[in-house]
Each structure stands twice: as structure tokens, then as C-alpha cells.
Motif scaffolding. Structure first.
Motif, mmCIF file in Angstrom:
data_model
loop_
_atom_site.group_PDB
_atom_site.id
_atom_site.type_symbol
_atom_site.label_atom_id
_atom_site.label_comp_id
_atom_site.label_asym_id
_atom_site.label_seq_id
_atom_site.Cartn_x
_atom_site.Cartn_y
_atom_site.Cartn_z
ATOM 1 N N ASN A 35 0.850 -1.181 0.000
ATOM 2 C CA ASN A 35 0.000 0.000 0.000
ATOM 3 C C ASN A 35 0.886 1.230 0.000
ATOM 4 O OD1 ASN A 35 -2.789 -0.818 0.094
ATOM 5 N ND2 ASN A 35 -2.394 -1.660 2.126
ATOM 6 N N MET A 36 0.476 2.249 -0.702
ATOM 7 C CA MET A 36 1.281 3.480 -0.719
ATOM 8 C C MET A 36 0.372 4.666 -1.019
ATOM 9 S SD MET A 36 3.284 2.847 -4.307
ATOM 10 C CE MET A 36 2.428 3.066 -5.870
ATOM 11 N N PHE A 37 0.842 5.831 -0.622
ATOM 12 C CA PHE A 37 0.108 7.049 -0.959
ATOM 13 C C PHE A 37 0.320 7.350 -2.432
ATOM 14 C CE2 PHE A 37 0.776 7.918 3.655
ATOM 15 C CZ PHE A 37 -0.566 7.963 4.001
ATOM 16 N N VAL A 46 -4.752 6.045 -0.726
ATOM 17 C CA VAL A 46 -3.879 4.873 -0.648
ATOM 18 C C VAL A 46 -4.182 3.962 -1.835
ATOM 19 C CG1 VAL A 46 -3.343 2.794 0.687
ATOM 20 C CG2 VAL A 46 -3.632 4.991 1.852
ATOM 21 N N HIS A 76 0.319 -5.075 4.956
ATOM 22 C CA HIS A 76 0.516 -5.315 6.392
ATOM 23 C C HIS A 76 -0.309 -6.470 6.941
ATOM 24 C CE1 HIS A 76 2.068 -1.069 6.105
ATOM 25 N NE2 HIS A 76 3.052 -1.722 6.669
ATOM 26 N N THR A 77 -1.556 -6.565 6.541
ATOM 27 C CA THR A 77 -2.410 -7.619 7.109
ATOM 28 C C THR A 77 -3.250 -8.322 6.049
ATOM 29 O OG1 THR A 77 -4.120 -5.960 7.513
ATOM 30 C CG2 THR A 77 -2.667 -6.478 9.362
ATOM 31 N N GLU A 78 -3.078 -7.951 4.786
ATOM 32 C CA GLU A 78 -3.939 -8.475 3.732
ATOM 33 C C GLU A 78 -3.210 -9.481 2.856
ATOM 34 O OE1 GLU A 78 -6.097 -5.177 1.580
ATOM 35 O OE2 GLU A 78 -4.834 -4.061 2.960
ATOM 36 N N HIS A 173 -11.824 -1.137 1.370
ATOM 37 C CA HIS A 173 -12.329 -1.723 2.617
ATOM 38 C C HIS A 173 -13.710 -1.146 2.918
ATOM 39 C CE1 HIS A 173 -8.488 -3.604 3.228
ATOM 40 N NE2 HIS A 173 -7.931 -2.457 2.904
ATOM 41 N N TYR B 130 -2.384 -7.900 15.271
ATOM 42 C CA TYR B 130 -1.876 -8.083 13.910
ATOM 43 C C TYR B 130 -1.977 -6.716 13.249
ATOM 44 C CZ TYR B 130 -1.241 -10.462 9.365
ATOM 45 O OH TYR B 130 -0.773 -10.914 8.150
ATOM 46 N N GLY B 131 -0.863 -6.263 12.662
ATOM 47 C CA GLY B 131 -0.862 -4.901 12.133
ATOM 48 C C GLY B 131 -1.318 -3.973 13.256
ATOM 49 N N MET B 132 -2.183 -3.046 12.937
ATOM 50 C CA MET B 132 -2.690 -2.127 13.968
ATOM 51 C C MET B 132 -4.178 -2.363 14.202
ATOM 52 S SD MET B 132 -0.481 1.325 13.064
ATOM 53 C CE MET B 132 -1.424 2.361 14.173
ATOM 54 N N HIS B 173 -5.378 1.252 7.810
ATOM 55 C CA HIS B 173 -4.594 1.001 6.590
ATOM 56 C C HIS B 173 -3.829 2.264 6.221
ATOM 57 C CE1 HIS B 173 -6.520 -2.826 6.215
ATOM 58 N NE2 HIS B 173 -7.665 -2.235 6.443
ATOM 59 N N THR B 174 -4.532 3.389 6.243
ATOM 60 C CA THR B 174 -3.869 4.661 5.947
ATOM 61 C C THR B 174 -2.832 4.973 7.022
ATOM 62 O OG1 THR B 174 -5.841 5.420 4.803
ATOM 63 C CG2 THR B 174 -4.284 7.115 5.510
ATOM 64 N N MET B 176 -1.092 2.855 8.799
ATOM 65 C CA MET B 176 0.095 2.004 8.630
ATOM 66 C C MET B 176 0.942 2.475 7.449
ATOM 67 S SD MET B 176 -1.084 -1.876 9.723
ATOM 68 C CE MET B 176 -2.535 -2.003 8.680
ATOM 69 N N VAL B 177 0.270 2.901 6.370
ATOM 70 C CA VAL B 177 1.025 3.420 5.227
ATOM 71 C C VAL B 177 1.789 4.672 5.647
ATOM 72 C CG1 VAL B 177 0.859 4.395 2.910
ATOM 73 C CG2 VAL B 177 -0.558 2.448 3.532
ATOM 74 N N ALA B 178 1.127 5.535 6.405
ATOM 75 C CA ALA B 178 1.784 6.776 6.841
ATOM 76 C C ALA B 178 3.029 6.468 7.665
ATOM 77 C CB ALA B 178 0.800 7.632 7.652
ATOM 78 N N SER B 180 4.826 3.899 7.746
ATOM 79 C CA SER B 180 5.857 3.179 6.994
ATOM 80 C C SER B 180 6.402 4.018 5.840
ATOM 81 C CB SER B 180 5.278 1.875 6.438
ATOM 82 O OG SER B 180 4.776 1.068 7.475
ATOM 83 N N SER B 181 5.876 5.219 5.684
ATOM 84 C CA SER B 181 6.216 6.000 4.494
ATOM 85 C C SER B 181 7.593 6.629 4.590
ATOM 86 C CB SER B 181 5.192 7.122 4.285
ATOM 87 O OG SER B 181 4.053 6.620 3.668
ATOM 88 N N ARG B 185 5.397 9.927 7.895
ATOM 89 C CA ARG B 185 4.278 10.808 8.265
ATOM 90 C C ARG B 185 3.714 10.358 9.593
ATOM 91 N NH1 ARG B 185 0.494 11.540 2.948
ATOM 92 N NH2 ARG B 185 2.134 11.419 1.376
ATOM 93 N N HIS B 539 4.378 -0.823 15.701
ATOM 94 C CA HIS B 539 4.458 -0.892 14.234
ATOM 95 C C HIS B 539 5.823 -0.423 13.741
ATOM 96 C CE1 HIS B 539 2.827 -0.844 10.133
ATOM 97 N NE2 HIS B 539 3.526 0.253 9.966
#
Lengths: 576, 576
Positions: A35-37, A46, A76-78, A173, B130-132, B173-174, B176-178, B180-181, B185, B539
């Protein structure tokens, strides 16, 4: 898989010189999914990217090559899978990339290697096939050139690639929760249409020609910068166009230019000239365009919505005639998309598609006919799409492994219906709106010829019937014919069938209130999905499964079955 | 698991009458986990619910009971696990519910049954690990009463349960992306605090007392209606309070009422009276409250933020003295939360917590000391939290199975450092801001006594050091002491340790620039996480793993290892 080995053995048996020219290549790709921005339409959201790109990298190969994609899931979890849309996966059904059908979803941090042969030149694409991950942006192009030393049956000077999609601002989601909710919540129309992953939300590149539109600001974000297709005057270009939309049916037109259709879904078609082409989700085409217009101007490439009341603005790109500047906006207004409900226009295009001479003809008769009535239904307050009144649910353990291992209770005891009531009135909402869920698995015997009648009908609301593009995995089918109203199988319906030069395709549309008749040969052992390619419709159960001669499937790799009941059985000592 | 059988055998060996009173029960729960729309703070978002509820159902049991939770994952593409926070899982390490550590995440449509004994009365909770997913709302209360025929060491007339959390409007999801970015962020502060899953965003129930606040509208949505705790005058209530926040450190106060602390993390403490209590994420307490105030009024229950500049409004609930109406707002202003950076207040509370007489004392000495320095670091442009300069990453295959099976290359060859440089200046940003990632697995020998020094330090920015509540799985530990600055292990530090009546806990905070020393006995074979309980910090790598006497772990159920390398090995004929 043994395929590269086979190629080597083949070479060893042949004169080396000949072989070297003919030898298919192994093409290796190492991908990481995360996943990424990203700002596909200049609004940051995302997306699911591959190696930090959106859309994913284009795979380019030659017919006969073996593709190796070593796919690491860095979500991450998918879980994740990738389906290679239009590739038949002959002998490699476990590489078809359909979660719960051909393989276990790849867990986070795991790596799975897809290995398969691209046996046939054509314009393909790939995409996620788990939940609604395609709609999250997990897709890219897959282009197969003719084998070394072979030639395409038409000439062109250059190529342009157009991977078309639609884009929602809500996450998948949230979309999946909405579609599964009680009461049901419809996800609405997409916010934007994208060309090669780029669009412009809430503004138009051609605002000067579009009432009430704001001109888009000069590009500040390369992720949503206008797509420019550079061309030279007086040349012929092959446009490879594919639609991986979640919902939208599209129409492509290029200002002032005619398009000659030459390929559909990886099969050559009898060339014909049109002003615009319709693309339903899952379709791909090649069209030839000759740059024979006024060279002082650039031209709009316009992609608009068909088949649904268009609430999404057309996507625009620039056909940039050299030596004009790329930033020079076309002087003329973008070509208008035909009216969304002009189905005569749609049908004229679709019915015109016929196989190019030399395409294998269909068997003259079928061994079996399966008639599938699409209806919209209710179940416990949820809204579903059903086939012969059963809405498809997928199992925890993928079918390919569980059927191959003969695991008990994998399938419901009762097989799904082969037909629907002859008296069903397709022009009215379903008299019994209630549906059930089921596995919808049709077991096909090896090498039988199967006819499928896809029958459209009225949805739950009066005077509503939608288009549904149905996509078959593992096969091409011949599209024998289309008709309006209920299919009767009578002489009038028979008269509408084309056994002479029906096109081979992997996706076929059913028009509102109409039917479409397909024929294919069950010559590829495996378990194959056959479903409406509209992402929310599949999520709502609009599909069936063909379990085809599973006893003839080779050893399924452990990586494809390391989940659920197959993993449990194998860990307990069973064998694949 | 054989536990119910054991109980039966036990009964057979004893006089039936006695046994009937003493017999532990098996308590069965059938849960389904799904994403759903919910309005925890009156803004509709997607939460992870259990059986359509948020928070999840409260489990109530008696000490000695066996809990069976048959958990079906009805998420669409995400795995899931549930951790039973504070339950030591003696003999059942595979039921600890930590993805990638104790078990394979449960795939969509799969069912996994957690079976474990709740051996000790107390106030616990459960949550996703798991994840957040905890931050997405996957949590609920787990309350264990004393065994039949036993008594709590304090008296009360009734109970109130307060499960506290914080809530973000962005999806996990957003988030976790943030996190990990690159560039990093930060997710910012939560939008709301919740009491039993309910809060009010952008308004206050006590606006009359809160400058600039809007009064919340009369409840229109039961999902975010004010929580009311009905009480009768002149009674004593046990408040069970637990914090499962993602980020926030909390403070709880109840207007005009004193609180007597009697339990922390499922262990009795020496009772003491306070005006308010601090709760760090992962903490649980029981406090006694006597309804001895003016009976004509209701009183505010107020939960505010500590330890970070509070940008989130306090959560409020109503302590409703019968026979006042529940809707009668308290006349007085809600109690003020102590200043966020009043660490003297925080320390006074935390340091005051001591074991109740009768609590097992710690061993007098330890066999091993592990010193863990927490630092914030950079890696390739990402921001991480590190322990002794290594940021924890979790493997594709859970440790418990892979270590039990002795799979090669499960662990890095080099073991993580047991200490950090004595000269490290905890008051400054790290001199070397760069970190690496690693598995951070410490291998513990059976029945050894381990001391852990948690050492806090300055983050990447000058003059920033945060609180971190560290939570240990599989064990309670004795909190021997706290100190400011760098731990030296000298006489002055030794003098700060309490070996007489240190509290037993499963979560302990380290204060900014300070240290905390814990002791535990490695008497529970398994693989256990030990980590900062702040979801974004975990995380970002803030944790270690204790692999404890894994050779003594019983047979791990196949369902816990049916993924990754353990599944592959077992399918190839290996044995657990």
C-alpha cells in the motif's frame, strides 16, 4: 513446472541454429506489493502499488515465453494474488491467481512465484483477484508480441498503450463493507476515469470546451499529469487498449481519427473501421490509427462512460502530433461520448466483431448447454447478484487443491441448476426476490464442448437492467451470438448464431434484457472462475466456477495449497 | 488441550460434592469478526466488530475456567488474531494470539479456536495483535472473578466496567502506510477518547463548563450516546478500568469522589487512595468508589490525556446517583485532568503501587540481566523505534512453530545485544541516528530469573522523550523500581529497588529519560512478545521477543502453524 526444461529438451532435439531463433525465453520479474500514498486523480489516497509504481510495471514478452513473477506481499495484514487476465494457463491452473479458487492468498511477508507460458500474442493485463483489490489499483499491462520470426497480420509503425480504469476515493475496505451491509449501501459511481493510472478530479483539461468545468491547473503532480501520446504525422499506430475498471463501461474516441479494430482479447478479428470503441471491464482491443490529420494540431483522446448514467467526467489525454508541443491543447472540443443508453450504438459495435480468417472455428455442436440467468436478489436484507437464484460464495480453502485432493464436503451435495424456468419474465423484477448462497460449481468433463447462455433480466427495481461483462478464466470462448429478451433456443434464436466466424474472446457482454451465447471446449484441466468482471457485482456473488477434469491436473505446488483444509490434510500426511 | 479432561479426572479423584463446588467450567464463545460501519464518536467510520458489536462482547469467567473462543474471520482480505491481554497462557503459548509470533494469522473465512485457562482473577481485556487492528476497534473486556467459594480481599456492592480507548478517523490502513512512508508521516493525535467504545467528537457533554466547546446534541445515535453508570447512594463500587488505547496515556477522575486502588493488571495491590489514576495503554486497574456524596447530583467521570500535549478532548460519562435521572447533567465542572507534563504527579501514582500482602515475592537475585535502550532512529529515510539500535521486524512464519520445529535460518545468527554502551547520553538525540532491523529474539533458559532494565532516552528531536508502556506476554513481572536518567546499576540505583513488596504486573511504564527495572521467572515455555503497547510504536519496531525453553513446549496445534515455512515443512513430512 518443467517448462524451461522442456524448451531445452526441445532445443537439444532440433538443429541448434533453428532452435536459437525459435527458443522461447524465461522472463523474470521480482515484484513487491504494498500500500502506498498516490494521487491518481490529483487527490491523495492509498493505492496498492507494485515496486512503488502505480499502475504496476508493464510486462512485455513474446509468444511462447515463460513468465516468472516472484511476488512478495508487503501489505501489512492483507493477502494478495495476481490474475493474468487473458492468459489461459494451459497446464498451470495454479498460476491463474484467483484467491479461494486456484490458490491460497499469499500472506503478508510471503513470496509466491507465478510461472506460466504466454502462448499467444495479444494485449492482456493483470490485476488483483482477492476481495476488491483490483479496484485499489492493483493492475498493470501484459503485452505479448508474436514469437521471434513471426509477424502480426497487420502493419504499423509504432505502438501506444492505454490501460483504462476507474477510481474511487473511498477505500476498497469501506466499499466492501458498504456492499456487504444491511441495509445495503451502493458505492455509487467512480470519482474519476484514469488513462494509464492518471486522471484529473474536479477539473477538466478541456474546460474551454466543457460547460461549467474548471480548467485543471498546470500539472504540479506527475502522478496525475495529463497523459501525452507522442506520434509522428502520416504513420500508423497500434493502440493497445484494455479496461480494468471496477464498474464503468467505457467508450474511447480520438478527435478526428478513425480506428480500425484488429484484435480483441488476444485474438485477431476481421478488421473494421469505427469512430469510437466500447470497452467493458475485462475487454482488451488493438486498434490501428493513422495520423493523417492536420499536423498543426494535437488531438484529444477521450474516454467516457457508457451503460450507466454518467456521473464521472471523461478522462482526456493528448495525441501529440510532432513537432507540436505536448502542452499545446487541441483546438477542437474532445469527441463526445455516445449517449450512455444508446445501446443500438453499443450493439452495432459489439455485433460487428468477427474472427479474422484463420481463427480456429468452433465445434459444430456442443455436448452440454448451461443456461445462466443473472438476477439481482435479496438475502436477509443484503442485496446479492445471483445465477439461477444462487449467489456465489467462495470457500476458505481454494477449490483447485481441495478438489484435486478429493477432500470431503468441499462441494455442496446438490449441483447448481443447468437452466432456469422457461417462463421467467426477464422484463420484470424477480417474482421471488429471495436468493440463497452456494458454491455454484459446475463440474465439466474433459474435452467436452460447452455452450453457455448468459441471460440478463430486470434487476430489483422496475425498468432496470444493467450490462454485465462476463470473463472466463483458463479459456477463450467463441461468442456465437446475442439476442434481446429471453433466450428460447428456438429457430429464431438459432438464426442469430454465427458458427462461421464467431470471435474468440475471454470476455463477453450481456446487454440489458438480452442474452449472449458462448461456446468453449473444456480442454484445460483446472478450476476456473467465470464471472461478471464488474468488481462490486463479483463481490455480490455474480459468478460461477467451472471445475474441469481436475483429476487430470498435475501436481499442485505446495505453495498454492498451504492454507485451510488442504494444508491440514497435507500436514496430516495426505498427498497432493 | 486436555484441560476439561484434567478437570474431570480431578473430580473423579475427589469427593464429588467438594468437586462440584470447585470445578472449573468450560465457557464457550462463538465469534465472528468483520468490518462494519460504526460511529464510535458520532462520526461514521469502519470498525472491526465482533458479532456485530463494538467493542466486542465482554467475557466473564471464574478463575480456573477454560475459555473456548471459536473465532471466525469474516474480514474480506485481512488475517486476524486475538491476544488475551494479561492471561499468561500457561501451557498454551499457541493461544496467545500474536500473529507472526505465536500463531499464523487466521485467514478470511477460516475459524480458529482459542482454548486457554484463566487461572487468576482480575481485570483483563483482549485485542487484535496483527498490524494495527487493535486501533481499528478490535477489543473487548475479559473479567475473571475469583473461583467459586473464594472471596476477593475487599468488599464491594456492585461493579462498573470502563474499557478506555482512543479513536482515529483515518483507517488503520492509511495509518500504517503513513507510519511506513518515506518520508515518514506521523499519524497525529487521536480524534476522540472513548469509554466503552463511545465518545463525542467535536462537542462536549459539559460544554457549559468548557470554554469554546459546543454542547453535544441530545443523543441521536446510540452508538455514541453518553455512557451512564447507574449507582445507588452509600454503596461501594468496584470500577474495573482498562486502557487499550492506540497512543494516548490517560487519566481517570470522578468528580468529588476518591478512588481506592486495589488491583493492577490482575494482581492485588496494597490499597491506597487517590483523586485520579493514570492509565497507560495496556494497564488495567480496579478501584473502589464509595457513593458518599450529595445524592441530589450526578457526577462526571472524566478521562483525559497525559504524557503528550493534549489535542484530544476528554471523554466524559455520567455517574448517575439514583434516583436522579440519567440525563441530568452534573452541576459541577468535570474534574480537570492533571497537566499532561506533570510527571511528578504521574510518578507519585506509579511509584505508590505495591503488592498486597500475600503476593508472591520476587526471587532475591536474577540469573541474567537484559538492558534494553529505547531509541528513535532513522533507516533509509524511514523513522523507526529501536532497542539497542535494532528495530524489530516480524517474520513471515511465526516463531513458535518455526523454533519448535528447529527450522533453519529462522533466527539471525547473531543474538541481539544484552546491554548498551554505558556512556550513552540519554539526554541527547542518538549520536548515531541510523538503525538496522532484526528479529530481536532473546533465548531464555527454563526457570531462569531474568531482570530487564528498560532504559528511556531522548528521541530524534532535542528535548523529546516519551512515555512507553511495555507489556510482557506469558508472564507477570515484578516491577522492582524506577529511576531518572541512565541506569548505572550502582549502589544508588540498587537503593531505588524494592524487593520487599514490588507489584506484580504485565505492563510497566518507562518515564521520559528514565529507567524501569523488571524481574520475571522464565517458567512458561513459549515465544512471547515484549513490546511498547503504543500501537504506532510497535508498528515502528519497538519490541523484542523472548523465546523461552521452546523445546519444552507441547505439540503446537496444526491450525497455529498452517502457514509459511512450518506448513511447507509439515506438508513435506516433517513433524511438530
Amino acid at each position: 513446472m518443467g517448462l524451461p526444461l522442456l524448451a531445452l529438451v526441445c532445443c537439444a532435439l532440433m538443429a541448434w541454429q533453428h532452435c536459437a531463433a525459435e527458443a522461447a525465453k524465461a522472463r523474470h520479474f521480482k515484484w513487491e506489493i504494498s500500500n502506498m500514498f498516490w494521487s491518481p486523480d490529483c487527490e491523495e489516497k492509498v493505492v496498492i502499488g507494485i515496486n512503488g509504481q502505480f499502475p504496476g510495471p508493464t510486462i512485455r514478452a513474446r509468444a511462447g515465453d515463460t513468465i516468472h513473477v516472484q511476488l512478495k506481499n508487503a501489505l501489512h495484514t492483507e493477502g494478495v494474488v495476481i490474475h493474468w487476465h487473458g492468459i489461459r494457463q494451459i497446464g498451470t491452473p495454479w498460476a491463474d491467481g484467483t484467491a479461494a479458487i486456484s490458490q491460497c492468498a499469499i500472506n503478508p511477508e510471503e513470496t509466491f512465484t507465478y510461472r506460466f507460458v504466454v502462448d499467444k500474442p495479444g494485449t492482456y493485463f493483470y490485476h488483483g483477484h482477492y476481495g476488491m483489490q483490483r479496484a485499489a489499483g492493483l493492475y498493470g499491462s501484459l503485452i505479448v508480441d508474436v514469437a521471434e520470426g513471426k509477424e502480426e497480420p497487420f502493419k504499423y509503425d509504432g505502438e501506444l498503450n492505454l490501460l483504462l480504469s476507474d477510481w474511487y476515493h473511498e477505500s476498497i475496505h469501506t466499499q466492501m463493507v458498504a456492499l456487504s451491509s444491511k441495509p445495503f449501501r451502493w458505492i455509487g459511481e467512480p470519482q474519476s476515469l484514469l488513462i494509464n493510472g492518471r486522471g484529473q478530479f474536479n477539473c477538466s483539461l478541456a474546460a474551454a470546451h466543457t460547460q461549467g468545468a474548471n480548467q485543471c491547473a498546470a500539472a504540479v503532480n506527475t502522478q496525475c499529469a495529463p497523459v501525452v501520446f507522442p506520434v509522428q504525422p502520416n504513420k500508423t499506430y497500434r493502440l493497445r487498449v484494455a479496461s480494468t475498471t471496477s464498474l464503468a463501461s467505457l467508450n474511447l474516441a480520438i478527435g478526428n481519427h478513425k480506428l480500425t479494430v484488429v484484435e480483441a482479447d488476444g485474438n485477431y478479428v476481421d478488421p473494421f473501421v469505427v469512430d469510437d470503441i466500447d470497452l467493458y471491464s475485462g475487454d482488451s482491443y488493438s486498434v490501428l490509427l493513422t495520423t493523417d490529420q492536420d499536423t498543426s494540431s494535437n488531438y484529444w483522446v477521450s474516454v467516457g462512460v457508457r451503460g450507466r448514467l454518467p456521473k464521472t467526467a471523461p478522462a482526456l489525454a493528448v495525441l501529440n502530433y510532432g513537432p507540436n508541443r505536448a502542452s499545446k491543447l487541441p483546438a477542437l472540443a474532445p469527441p463526445a461520448t455516445p449517449a450512455w443508453d444508446d445501446y443500438d450504438h453499443s450493439k452495432a459495435f459489439t455485433y460487428r466483431i468477427r474472427a479474422r480468417a484463420g481463427t480456429p472455428p468452433p465445434p459444430a455442436t456442443a455436448d452440454r448447454r448451461i443456461e445462466l440467468l443473472n438476477t439481482q436478489n435479496k438475502m436477509d436484507g443484503h442485496i446479492k447478484w445471483s445465477i439461477n437464484n444462487v449467489s456465489m460464495v467462495l470457500p476458505a480453502t481454494p477449490y483447485l487443491g481441495s478438489l484435486k485432493m478429493g477432500l470431503k464436503s468441499t462441494l455442496a451435495a446438490a449441483r447448481p441448476a443447468e437452466t432456469f424456468s422457461r417462463g421467467y419474465d426477464v422484463t420484470l423484477p424477480p417474482p421471488n426476490p429471495n436468493t440463497t448462497v452456494g458454491d455454484n460449481v459446475y463440474v465439466l468433463a474433459h474435452n467436452t464442448t460447452v455452450d453457455v447462455v448468459l441471460q440478463n433480466a430486470n434487476a430489483l427495481s422496475r425498468n432496470v437492467s444493467e450490462v454485465h461483462p462476463w470473463h472466463l478464466h483458463g479459456h477463450d470462448f467463441w461468442v456465437l451470438g446475442y439476442g434481446d429478451g429471453a433466450y428460447r433456443g428456438d429457430a429464431a434464436d438459432e438464426a442469430r448464431l454465427n458458427l462461421r466466424d464467431p470471435p474468440l474472446r475471454n470476455t463477453a457482454v450481456i446487454f440489458p434484457y438480452g442474452w449472449t451465447l458462448l461456446r468453449f471446449v473444456a480442454d484445460n484441466p483446472g478450476v476456473w472462475a467465470f464471472h461478471c468482471h464488474i468488481e462490486p457485482h463479483l463481490h455480490m456473488g455474480m459468478g460461477v466456477i467451472f471445475a474441469e477434469a481436475v483429476d487430470l491436473v498435475g501436481k499442485v505446488p505446495n505453495e498454492a495449497v498451504s492454507c485451510g483444509a488442504t494444508a491440514t490434510a497435507l500436514m496430516a500426511g495426505a498427498h497432493m
